[in-house]
Design a protein around this motif. Structure first.
Motif, PDB file in Angstrom:
ATOM      1  N   ASN A  13      -9.488 -42.450  31.591  1.00 30.47           N
ATOM      2  CA  ASN A  13      -9.880 -41.688  33.690  1.00 30.47           C
ATOM      3  C   ASN A  13      -9.089 -41.207  34.487  1.00 30.47           C
ATOM      4  OD1 ASN A  13     -12.498 -42.303  32.682  1.00 30.47           O
ATOM      5  ND2 ASN A  13     -12.777 -44.541  33.415  1.00 30.47           N
ATOM      6  N   ILE A  14      -7.534 -42.133  34.454  1.00 29.95           N
ATOM      7  CA  ILE A  14      -6.735 -41.503  35.016  1.00 29.95           C
ATOM      8  C   ILE A  14      -6.669 -39.854  34.506  1.00 29.95           C
ATOM      9  CG2 ILE A  14      -4.010 -42.180  35.724  1.00 29.95           C
ATOM     10  CD1 ILE A  14      -5.169 -45.338  35.269  1.00 29.95           C
ATOM     11  N   MET A  15      -6.288 -40.487  33.407  1.00 30.84           N
ATOM     12  CA  MET A  15      -5.411 -38.744  33.190  1.00 30.84           C
ATOM     13  C   MET A  15      -6.099 -38.079  33.279  1.00 30.84           C
ATOM     14  SD  MET A  15      -5.241 -39.441  28.768  1.00 30.84           S
ATOM     15  CE  MET A  15      -3.847 -41.380  29.032  1.00 30.84           C
ATOM     16  N   LYS A  16      -7.846 -38.056  33.481  1.00 35.01           N
ATOM     17  CA  LYS A  16      -8.815 -37.076  33.764  1.00 35.01           C
ATOM     18  C   LYS A  16      -8.710 -36.827  35.521  1.00 35.01           C
ATOM     19  CE  LYS A  16     -12.190 -38.216  30.369  1.00 35.01           C
ATOM     20  NZ  LYS A  16     -13.150 -38.464  30.531  1.00 35.01           N
ATOM     21  N   LYS A  17      -8.601 -37.901  35.763  1.00 35.21           N
ATOM     22  CA  LYS A  17      -8.116 -37.682  37.196  1.00 35.21           C
ATOM     23  C   LYS A  17      -6.701 -37.229  38.099  1.00 35.21           C
ATOM     24  CE  LYS A  17     -10.591 -41.985  38.466  1.00 35.21           C
ATOM     25  NZ  LYS A  17      -9.763 -43.842  38.582  1.00 35.21           N
ATOM     26  N   ILE A  18      -6.182 -37.016  37.027  1.00 36.74           N
ATOM     27  CA  ILE A  18      -4.714 -36.216  38.040  1.00 36.74           C
ATOM     28  C   ILE A  18      -4.409 -34.948  36.736  1.00 36.74           C
ATOM     29  CG2 ILE A  18      -2.931 -38.825  37.949  1.00 36.74           C
ATOM     30  CD1 ILE A  18      -2.012 -37.977  35.068  1.00 36.74           C
ATOM     31  N   GLY A  19      -5.567 -34.360  36.436  1.00 36.34           N
ATOM     32  CA  GLY A  19      -5.971 -32.699  36.130  1.00 36.34           C
ATOM     33  C   GLY A  19      -5.584 -33.103  34.933  1.00 36.34           C
ATOM     34  N   MET A  20      -5.723 -33.472  33.858  1.00 34.69           N
ATOM     35  CA  MET A  20      -5.033 -33.458  32.643  1.00 34.69           C
ATOM     36  C   MET A  20      -6.004 -33.028  31.719  1.00 34.69           C
ATOM     37  SD  MET A  20      -2.191 -36.037  31.884  1.00 34.69           S
ATOM     38  CE  MET A  20      -1.226 -35.353  31.138  1.00 34.69           C
ATOM     39  N   GLU A  21      -5.855 -31.933  30.809  1.00 30.21           N
ATOM     40  CA  GLU A  21      -6.705 -31.605  30.340  1.00 30.21           C
ATOM     41  C   GLU A  21      -7.267 -32.387  28.594  1.00 30.21           C
ATOM     42  OE1 GLU A  21      -7.219 -27.310  28.594  1.00 30.21           O
ATOM     43  OE2 GLU A  21      -6.340 -27.520  30.550  1.00 30.21           O
ATOM     44  N   ARG A  22      -8.309 -32.889  28.129  1.00 30.34           N
ATOM     45  CA  ARG A  22      -8.464 -33.068  26.876  1.00 30.34           C
ATOM     46  C   ARG A  22      -7.980 -32.274  25.643  1.00 30.34           C
ATOM     47  NH1 ARG A  22     -12.270 -35.050  22.402  1.00 30.34           N
ATOM     48  NH2 ARG A  22     -11.642 -37.815  22.203  1.00 30.34           N
ATOM     49  N   VAL A  23      -7.291 -32.458  24.697  1.00 29.87           N
ATOM     50  CA  VAL A  23      -6.674 -31.201  23.535  1.00 29.87           C
ATOM     51  C   VAL A  23      -7.483 -31.710  22.745  1.00 29.87           C
ATOM     52  CG1 VAL A  23      -4.789 -30.473  21.966  1.00 29.87           C
ATOM     53  CG2 VAL A  23      -4.633 -30.947  24.846  1.00 29.87           C
ATOM     54  N   LYS A  24      -7.817 -33.166  21.838  1.00 25.17           N
ATOM     55  CA  LYS A  24      -8.236 -33.471  20.751  1.00 25.17           C
ATOM     56  C   LYS A  24      -7.447 -34.880  20.339  1.00 25.17           C
ATOM     57  CE  LYS A  24      -3.820 -33.249  18.146  1.00 25.17           C
ATOM     58  NZ  LYS A  24      -2.915 -32.221  16.910  1.00 25.17           N
ATOM     59  N   GLU A  25      -8.288 -35.483  19.572  1.00 24.35           N
ATOM     60  CA  GLU A  25      -8.454 -36.871  19.350  1.00 24.35           C
ATOM     61  C   GLU A  25      -7.248 -36.261  17.787  1.00 24.35           C
ATOM     62  OE1 GLU A  25     -11.754 -38.614  18.227  1.00 24.35           O
ATOM     63  OE2 GLU A  25     -12.652 -38.238  19.866  1.00 24.35           O
ATOM     64  N   PHE A  26      -6.633 -37.491  17.483  1.00 27.43           N
ATOM     65  CA  PHE A  26      -5.399 -37.725  17.018  1.00 27.43           C
ATOM     66  C   PHE A  26      -5.005 -39.115  16.071  1.00 27.43           C
ATOM     67  CE2 PHE A  26      -3.186 -38.764  20.173  1.00 27.43           C
ATOM     68  CZ  PHE A  26      -1.942 -39.546  19.476  1.00 27.43           C
ATOM     69  N   GLY A  27      -5.003 -39.234  14.730  1.00 28.53           N
ATOM     70  CA  GLY A  27      -3.990 -40.341  14.628  1.00 28.53           C
ATOM     71  C   GLY A  27      -2.715 -40.747  14.941  1.00 28.53           C
ATOM     72  N   HIS A  28      -2.910 -41.923  15.798  1.00 25.31           N
ATOM     73  CA  HIS A  28      -0.912 -42.450  15.836  1.00 25.31           C
ATOM     74  C   HIS A  28      -0.039 -42.640  14.740  1.00 25.31           C
ATOM     75  CE1 HIS A  28       2.116 -43.910  18.156  1.00 25.31           C
ATOM     76  NE2 HIS A  28       1.546 -43.440  19.597  1.00 25.31           N
ATOM     77  N   PRO A  29       0.818 -42.093  14.604  1.00 27.09           N
ATOM     78  CA  PRO A  29       2.037 -42.763  13.741  1.00 27.09           C
ATOM     79  C   PRO A  29       2.582 -43.981  13.112  1.00 27.09           C
ATOM     80  CG  PRO A  29       2.929 -40.616  14.727  1.00 27.09           C
ATOM     81  CD  PRO A  29       1.185 -40.432  15.777  1.00 27.09           C
TER      82      PRO A  29
END
Length: 177
Positions: free
Chosen positions: A142-158
């Motif tokens: 939610n913070i990422m959205k509030k600061i104007g970032m856009e969702r790129v994708k889902e991924f598996g953390h290495p």
């Protein structure tokens, strides 16, 4: 002590040794570390503190210590960090935050993160910033959205085992140019 960024309620500054006991306690708090593989030991946190200080010195940005202006107390970190492991969207710089649980829900992470993005763009002239978290961490997303970032994708953390519940992550990005 160097202040890198000032907001209406916060100072994002260099770290002081007096921050370390609170930083250690924060990294052992199960609420704060809910979406991490393990809580950090005091020794591990001390090493992380040293890495943070070195990154700030080297790049003039990093994971800034956060101090509330009115109270004068250290409440965690918000800042920028070079990705240190291989991901298909790297190399790059991420924005992140970790605050003591007692100050959650007061808008400090959003306020500080917005100011960090301005700093990354206007002072450091970075082209893009990433942020990511496990899918279950809705508060950070939610913070990422509030600061104007856009969702790129889902991924598996290495760095997380494939069969672990924290493996699936969501990636956000903001571009400045």
């Amino acid at each position: 002590m160097k202040v890198y960024i000032e907001t209406p309620r916060l100072l994002l500054r260099s770290w002081k040794e007096t921050d370390l006991p609170i930083f250690i306690a924060m990294n052992q708090d199960e609420r704060v570390m809910e979406f991490f593989m393990t809580r950090r030991t005091p020794e591990n946190t001390t090493g992380f503190y040293q890495e943070i200080c070195e990154e700030l010195e080297k790049y003039n940005f990093g994971l800034f210590a956060v101090e509330r202006k009115e109270e004068g107390d250290f409440i965690g970190f918000i800042g920028l960090h070079h990705l240190t492991y291989e991901v298909d969207f790297g190399p790059g710089v991420e924005i992140g935050w970790r605050l003591i649980a007692e100050v959650w829900g007061q808008g400090y992470a959003t306020e500080g993160a917005k100011a960090c993005l301005d700093y990354a763009n206007e002072q450091m002239h970075l082209k893009e910033i990433f942020s990511f978290t496990t899918l279950a961490n809705i508060r950070s997303e939610n913070i990422m959205k509030k600061i104007g970032m856009e969702r790129v994708k889902e991924f598996g953390h290495p760095l997380v085992p494939v069969d672990h519940p924290l493996y699936p992550h969501v990636l956000y990005r903001i571009s400045f140019r």
